[in-house]
Design an enzyme around this catalytic site. Structure first.
Site, PDB file in Angstrom:
ATOM      1  N   TYR A 229       0.846  -1.189   0.000  1.00  0.00           N
ATOM      2  CA  TYR A 229       0.000   0.000   0.000  1.00  0.00           C
ATOM      3  C   TYR A 229       0.882   1.240   0.000  1.00  0.00           C
ATOM      4  O   TYR A 229       1.956   1.250   0.617  1.00  0.00           O
ATOM      5  CB  TYR A 229      -0.876   0.039   1.251  1.00  0.00           C
TER       6      TYR A 229
ATOM      7  N   HIS B 141      -7.121  -0.031  -1.730  1.00  0.00           N
ATOM      8  CA  HIS B 141      -6.560  -1.171  -2.448  1.00  0.00           C
ATOM      9  C   HIS B 141      -5.040  -1.058  -2.442  1.00  0.00           C
ATOM     10  O   HIS B 141      -4.489   0.039  -2.562  1.00  0.00           O
ATOM     11  CB  HIS B 141      -7.056  -1.196  -3.898  1.00  0.00           C
TER      12      HIS B 141
ATOM     13  N   LYS C  90      -3.684  -4.276  -9.955  1.00  0.00           N
ATOM     14  CA  LYS C  90      -2.422  -4.026  -9.274  1.00  0.00           C
ATOM     15  C   LYS C  90      -1.266  -4.190 -10.259  1.00  0.00           C
ATOM     16  O   LYS C  90      -1.398  -4.841 -11.292  1.00  0.00           O
ATOM     17  CB  LYS C  90      -2.233  -4.989  -8.096  1.00  0.00           C
TER      18      LYS C  90
END
Length: 358
Positions: free
Chosen positions: A294, A305, A336
């Site tokens: 993160y 997210h 991601k």
């Protein structure tokens, strides 16, 4: 238009320079002649743009590509990629990294190439050192490095491969200093078989709720991972003890952690650097990686997210391309980025893979 095979090239005359290079960006002019690499020549031959002669005898397409494949390793794969790029409207030149690809609207002699494309079979691994050398070569001349993987059925997957730190991926905010109440006095934490337990309710709450360390075991105790515990000990937040009551130095804890997890030393090196750059790394087990990372976690009520998944690899690592492809696809499917990190001793290397459409 007649051309001749000479060594590792197919050679055309001055007329070919005008007709093929000036008009279409094919080959490279040399001393009033045109040098075509075998992939270019095969493409032109397949479209009846040239005739190819070998020892005075004309050769057809099938004979030529069989000859070329004997002279050039993975010729058929390179031809598949070259043909695909040409059919997508790109100007392409052969180079040391297989191909230079020009942006749409530009071509050889009229502008600079944007990308280097390196062709690989899905069956052939690529080492970390080989990959970093190729990235270096591209970045030294400010080119994008693209890895083109040709699979079992001759489909092509293109990946933009780059150093993550070179594009600002690790320019996060500086870490927030530990709150004074956290560092007032180190708290005792105990190493069990695989977990570290902190039984100080006040500090457990601060570390978990304010800094996203660990996971609460109950209302009073915090479970910490091996990297988290060592990082907190090095920052004088915790004192680490064994179950028999002996105090563990940071070095002793590291040795114990390495017996529990053989990858701990290199994982911790990356974990520590990420923390020092302001990131929040947590386990990536559910994604098949070492960490999910993160950029910032302000409150546990609304955890954002994670930005990327990260796998820590050794210096001698080989990317097995089917597995690498799966990891990248998974990361992209959950929005991601996929990053691989390695400790090179004097520095850390972060490499990002992104699947792209050409």
């Amino acid at each position: 238009m007649k051309t001749q095979i000479k060594g590792n090239y197919v050679i055309g005359d001055a007329e070919a320079v005008s007709a093929l290079y000036d008009a279409g960006g094919f080959g490279r002019p040399r001393d009033s002649s045109l040098q075509l690499r075998f992939t270019e020549a095969a493409y032109l031959l397949s479209r009846n743009k040239i005739e190819i002669f070998k020892n005075g005898k004309e050769t057809d397409f099938d004979s030529f590509i069989q000859f070329a494949a004997q002279q050039e390793e993975f010729f058929e794969l390179k031809y598949i990629v070259y043909k695909d790029l040409k059919e997508r409207g790109y100007y392409v030149q052969s180079s040391a990294t297989d191909f230079r690809v020009y942006p749409r609207g530009s071509k050889p002699g009229k502008g600079s190439a944007k990308s280097f494309v390196f062709v690989r079979s899905e069956r052939v691994p690529i080492t970390l050192l080989e990959l970093t050398a190729l990235i270096n070569e591209a970045q030294n001349v400010r080119k994008q490095f693209i890895l083109a993987i040709v699979d079992e059925e001759s489909d092509i997957t293109y990946y933009d491969v780059k150093r993550a730190d070179a594009v600002g991926s690790f320019e996060g905010e500086m870490p927030v200093p530990f709150l004074p109440e956290v560092k007032n006095k180190p708290s005792k934490a105990v190493l069990f078989k695989e977990r570290i337990i902190l039984a100080d309710k006040e500090k457990a709450d601060l570390l978990y709720k304010r800094s996203f360390f660990g996971k609460m075991m109950d209302e009073e105790r915090l479970l910490l991972s091996l990297p988290e515990a060592l990082y907190l000990a090095e920052n004088n937040v915790l004192e680490l003890f064994g179950m028999n009551g002996e105090k563990l130095s940071d070095e002793e804890f590291s040795k114990s952690a390495s017996l529990i997890d053989s990858e701990f030393p290199r994982k911790y090196t990356i974990y520590k650097e990420l923390k020092e750059k302001g990131f929040v790394p947590k386990t990536g087990f559910k994604f098949g990686t070492h960490f999910r990372v993160y950029r910032k976690v302000e409150t546990l009520d609304k955890i954002p997210h994670s930005e990327f998944l990260l796998s820590v690899v050794p210096l001698e690592y080989e990317f097995k391309l089917p597995a690498t492809s799966g990891a990248i696809r998974l990361a992209n499917s959950v929005r991601k980025r996929m990053i691989y990190a390695a400790d090179l001793g004097n520095k850390r290397e972060y490499i990002e893979f992104e699947r792209i459409k050409m």
